[in-house]
Design an enzyme around this catalytic site. Structure first.
Site, PDB file in Angstrom:
ATOM      1  N   GLN A   1       8.560   7.630 -10.202  1.00 49.97           N
ATOM      2  CA  GLN A   1       7.282   8.330  -9.991  1.00 49.97           C
ATOM      3  C   GLN A   1       7.274   9.031  -8.634  1.00 49.97           C
ATOM      4  OE1 GLN A   1       3.133   6.833 -10.892  1.00 49.97           O
ATOM      5  NE2 GLN A   1       3.204   6.237  -8.762  1.00 49.97           N
TER       6      GLN A   1
ATOM      7  N   ASP B   1       7.303   2.262  -7.583  1.00 43.52           N
ATOM      8  CA  ASP B   1       7.487   3.140  -8.753  1.00 43.52           C
ATOM      9  C   ASP B   1       8.392   4.288  -8.292  1.00 43.52           C
ATOM     10  OD1 ASP B   1       5.726   1.706 -10.584  1.00 43.52           O
ATOM     11  OD2 ASP B   1       4.146   2.325  -9.215  1.00 43.52           O
TER      12      ASP B   1
ATOM     13  N   HIS C   1      -1.182  -1.770  -1.899  1.00 40.67           N
ATOM     14  CA  HIS C   1      -2.060  -0.605  -1.740  1.00 40.67           C
ATOM     15  C   HIS C   1      -2.606  -0.530  -0.306  1.00 40.67           C
ATOM     16  CE1 HIS C   1      -2.632  -1.304  -6.236  1.00 40.67           C
ATOM     17  NE2 HIS C   1      -2.204  -0.073  -6.178  1.00 40.67           N
TER      18      HIS C   1
ATOM     19  N   ALA D   1      -7.525  -2.061  -8.874  1.00 37.27           N
ATOM     20  CA  ALA D   1      -6.936  -3.412  -8.904  1.00 37.27           C
ATOM     21  C   ALA D   1      -6.023  -3.560  -7.676  1.00 37.27           C
ATOM     22  CB  ALA D   1      -6.174  -3.659 -10.204  1.00 37.27           C
TER      23      ALA D   1
ATOM     24  N   ILE E   1       6.104  -3.436  -1.072  1.00 35.95           N
ATOM     25  CA  ILE E   1       5.579  -4.670  -0.462  1.00 35.95           C
ATOM     26  C   ILE E   1       5.801  -5.787  -1.482  1.00 35.95           C
ATOM     27  CG2 ILE E   1       3.545  -5.790   0.550  1.00 35.95           C
ATOM     28  CD1 ILE E   1       4.476  -3.320   2.120  1.00 35.95           C
TER      29      ILE E   1
ATOM     30  N   SER F   1      -0.289  -4.306  -9.651  1.00 31.27           N
ATOM     31  CA  SER F   1      -1.571  -4.688 -10.271  1.00 31.27           C
ATOM     32  C   SER F   1      -1.329  -5.423 -11.571  1.00 31.27           C
ATOM     33  CB  SER F   1      -2.417  -3.439 -10.539  1.00 31.27           C
ATOM     34  OG  SER F   1      -2.624  -2.743  -9.341  1.00 31.27           O
TER      35      SER F   1
ATOM     36  N   GLY G   1       4.011   4.426  -2.873  1.00 30.96           N
ATOM     37  CA  GLY G   1       4.931   3.304  -2.710  1.00 30.96           C
ATOM     38  C   GLY G   1       6.259   3.573  -3.414  1.00 30.96           C
ATOM     39  N   GLU G   2       7.309   2.986  -2.882  1.00 27.96           N
ATOM     40  CA  GLU G   2       8.634   3.111  -3.517  1.00 27.96           C
ATOM     41  C   GLU G   2       8.756   2.224  -4.747  1.00 27.96           C
ATOM     42  OE1 GLU G   2      11.541   2.261  -0.505  1.00 27.96           O
ATOM     43  OE2 GLU G   2      11.569   4.354   0.177  1.00 27.96           O
TER      44      GLU G   2
HETATM   45  O1  PAF Z   1       0.969   4.605  -9.376  1.00 36.40           O
HETATM   46  C1  PAF Z   1      -0.183   4.701  -9.849  1.00 36.40           C
HETATM   47  O2  PAF Z   1      -1.039   3.864  -9.622  1.00 36.40           O
HETATM   48  C2  PAF Z   1      -0.528   5.899 -10.737  1.00 36.40           C
HETATM   49  O3  PAF Z   1       0.562   6.277 -11.500  1.00 36.40           O
HETATM   50  C3  PAF Z   1      -1.079   7.092  -9.931  1.00 36.40           C
HETATM   51  C4  PAF Z   1      -0.068   7.645  -8.968  1.00 36.40           C
HETATM   52  C5  PAF Z   1      -2.332   6.671  -9.173  1.00 36.40           C
HETATM   53  C6  PAF Z   1      -1.478   8.222 -10.887  1.00 36.40           C
HETATM   54  O4  PAF Z   1      -2.455   7.826 -11.783  1.00 36.40           O
END
Ligand code: PAF
Length: 282
Positions: A157, A154, A40, A35, A180, A190, A151-152
């Site tokens: 993460q 998340d 991205h 998506a 972005i 997404s 990306g920042e």
């Molecule tokens: O950020 C995401 O899209 C997901 O958490 C990732 C890093 C692709 C892991 O599935």
């Protein structure tokens, strides 16, 4: 016809990467769940700055969704994604089936401490990061890429994956890229496509409130008071606020004042059935 090389197996991806490495070419990995949006594509462009070859992974990873979450309805737009990646000049897509990533008998998870256990996303999605870390660990070792671009948006993460790559000596360099945004400030995601027209119009308020809060903190307003007022502004506007907190930008530990910084403002809020994440530096 997708017009881009698609690897459906780990073996096919590894063979291509081995060939690129043998030719002296670096490889960047952009892990995604598809998506794809401009955020991205910016990751792909960043990958191209660091490596001759860019592989985008598209895998909606079941282990990072709790049973009540949106795994089934998560948007799957593979042909459209491939068209965007061709236009962006990505070299290949890794698009494995669930059985390729989690074959029968799969029974392993990465156990996380540090930035994964600070009471932000982990408080609301207790099994989320072990799923993210497990799949990222697999993607890193499967691909043997030199760089991974995250990306920042998340932010937690990013910190979790960076820590894991270093702690487990995965031999991959995790490169962050600033969020972005849409023209009105909404962080690209997404999940923004879930927003109704009314909620889409409201969503940029989150970024505005965080920007105002960051300005107040830079002006040395009382941190607790300023954060509480920002939280209230978001709730009054109609959001359900999971958290808006000032945290240390590296450790994600709580901070009491500007002196405890560098500070990152980190937020998760729900509007309708859509959960939005955002963060900015102070
Ligand atoms: O950020 C995401 O899209 C997901 O958490 C990732 C890093 C692709 C892991 O599935």
């Amino acid at each position: 016809m997708t017009g881009i090389t698609i690897f459906e197996t780990v073996a096919a991806m590894r063979e291509a990467v081995a060939g690129w490495h043998a030719a002296g070419e670096k490889v960047a990995l952009v892990p995604t769940m598809g998506a794809l949006h401009e955020g991205h594509i910016a990751l792909v462009t960043e990958g191209q700055r660091h490596a001759k070859r860019v592989i985008v992974t598209i895998f909606v990873n079941p282990t990072q969704f709790a049973p009540h979450e949106d795994f089934k309805k998560y948007p799957r737009t593979f042909d459209d994604d491939c068209a965007k990646l061709v236009a962006a000049g990505a070299d290949a897509v890794f698009f494995p089936a669930v059985e390729e990533m989690y074959p029968a008998g799969f029974a392993t998870r990465v156990l996380l401490l540090g930035p994964a256990a600070v009471g932000l996303e982990d408080r609301f999605r207790p099994t989320h990061f072990e799923g993210v870390a497990t799949i990222c660990c697999k993607l890193f070792t499967q691909s043997r890429a030199d760089h991974a671009i995250f990306g920042e948006k998340d932010y937690q993460q990013l910190k979790v994956v960076t820590r894991m790559a270093a702690d487990l000596d995965l031999g991959i360099d995790v490169i962050p890229l600033p969020t972005i945004r849409e023209a009105d400030g909404l962080a690209m995601s997404s999940r923004n496509r879930y927003l109704s027209e009314e909620h889409r119009a409201l969503a940029p308020l989150l970024h505005q409130v965080m920007q105002d809060l960051a300005a107040r903190l830079r002006n040395r307003d009382d941190l607790l008071k300023a954060v509480t007022e920002a939280q209230n502004a978001i709730i009054t506007a109609g959001f359900e606020l999971d958290y808006l907190e000032a945290r240390h930008a590296e450790t994600l530990a709580p901070v009491a004042s500007l002196a405890d910084g560098p500070i990152r403002l980190i937020l998760a809020a729900r509007i309708g059935s859509t959960r939005l994440l955002d963060n900015i530096p102070v």
